[in-house]
Design an enzyme around this catalytic site. Structure first.
Site, short mmCIF file in Angstrom:
data_model
loop_
_atom_site.label_atom_id
_atom_site.label_comp_id
_atom_site.label_asym_id
_atom_site.label_seq_id
_atom_site.Cartn_x
_atom_site.Cartn_y
_atom_site.Cartn_z
N ASP A 154 4.81 15.14 2.81
CA ASP A 154 5.40 15.14 4.33
C ASP A 154 5.84 16.18 4.94
OD1 ASP A 154 5.92 13.10 6.20
OD2 ASP A 154 7.82 12.51 5.47
N GLU B 167 4.85 2.10 10.72
CA GLU B 167 6.14 1.70 10.58
C GLU B 167 6.84 0.86 11.77
OE1 GLU B 167 8.48 5.15 9.16
OE2 GLU B 167 10.53 4.01 9.40
O1 KIV Z 1 9.54 10.03 4.90
C1 KIV Z 1 9.41 9.00 4.38
O2 KIV Z 1 9.74 8.41 3.54
C2 KIV Z 1 8.43 8.17 5.25
C3 KIV Z 1 8.51 6.61 5.12
C4 KIV Z 1 9.28 6.01 5.76
C5 KIV Z 1 6.91 6.09 5.04
O3 KIV Z 1 7.73 8.83 6.15
#
Ligand code: KIV
Length: 282
Positions: A85, A184
């Site tokens: 991420d 989401e």
């Molecule tokens: O950071 C995370 O865990 C996410 C999920 C909510 C998809 O982006």
């Protein structure tokens, strides 16, 4: 024997009508468990700021935090596709910075692909990272990094205009080359329409059943983080209760001198002990 999941496998799943399974992990043991469970995709989410680091939201998560946790997860994950991420402000300021930071997650962290939050406005950024050779997963609907601008952690796309905007976001991300999209906290009928509107897999978290796969934050799903439990979370276990019970029992047994017993202690040959006593009593 299972083999490493690729971006192409993820895209093929939609064409084959097979639902994709995605979970989060933040460290080696959970990476290993996700791998053993046979999930398709593991996300090292910036949710680690909240569920692992105790922050109020994900805004303060840094590139350093992400790289540290991605490295640990990757060591445990042989087969799932690992998504790193991109933290807030690692891709928001300029396209060159976004490419450089996506590159750091892949080269230093070791993840296979990256994810970033945002729709149509971030399409040029997604396109540039994809062109640089790094596959990108989009994330639209409720975007936690900018939740304050959305009025908090609230369901998105509840009126026709807002819902149309989310479909346009999905189309823009697909056009920019995103290989998949996280959706989401939107009404289930909108989830179905978004999945229908694009060819890339739409993986839902609170987006209903008619999307191409589901993702949950593992710590929510196993009952390890219960500060708040969103409506879209199903708790499959109560791990917190089990761990708390074990810690309390350990405390009791140490205080009550029941632990460690002989079965958890090391022996010493009698002659060595006698010799030692002679030596120290001299
Ligand atoms: O950071 C995370 O865990 C996410 C999920 C909510 C998809 O982006």
């Amino acid at each position: 024997m299972r083999s490493k999941v690729t971006v192409l496998d993820v895209q093929r799943a939609k064409a084959d009508g097979r639902k994709l399974v995605m979970v989060t992990a933040y460290d080696y043991p959970f990476g290993l468990l996700a791998d053993q469970a046979g999930v398709d995709i593991v996300l090292v989410g910036d949710s680690l700021g909240m569920v692992v680091m105790g922050m109020e939201d994900t805004v303060k998560v840094t590139m350093g935090h992400m790289i540290h946790h991605i490295q640990a997860v990757v060591r445990g994950c042989k087969n799932p596709l690992v998504v790193g991420d991109m933290p807030f402000m690692s891709y928001n300021t300029s396209v060159p910075e976004a490419i450089a930071n996506a590159g750091r997650l892949v080269k230093e962290g070791g993840c296979d692909v990256v994810k970033l939050e945002g729709g149509i406005h971030f399409a040029p950024t997604v396109e540039a990272i994809v062109k640089a050779g790094i596959p990108v997963q989009g994330h639209i609907g409720l975007t936690p990094q900018t939740a304050s601008a959305l009025g908090g952690f609230k369901t998105q796309g509840k009126n026709a205009e807002a819902a149309k905007g989310i479909i346009e976001d999905a189309r823009a991300l697909e056009g920019a080359g995103a290989f998949s999209i996280i959706l989401e906290a939107v009404p289930a009928p909108l989830g179905a329409l978004v999945a229908e509107a694009v060819r890339v897999p739409v993986i839902g978290i609170g987006a209903g059943a008619e999307v191409d796969g589901q993702v949950l934050v593992t710590h929510d799903m196993v009952g390890l983080f219960d500060k708040f439990v969103p409506k879209f979370v199903k708790q499959y276990a109560q791990v917190r209760t089990t761990i708390l019970g074990a810690l309390q029992e350990f405390k009791q047994e140490v205080e009550g001198k029941q632990f460690p017993g002989p079965e958890h202690s090391f022996d010493m040959p009698a002659e060595a002990l006698e010799e030692l006593k002679r030596l120290i009593l001299r």
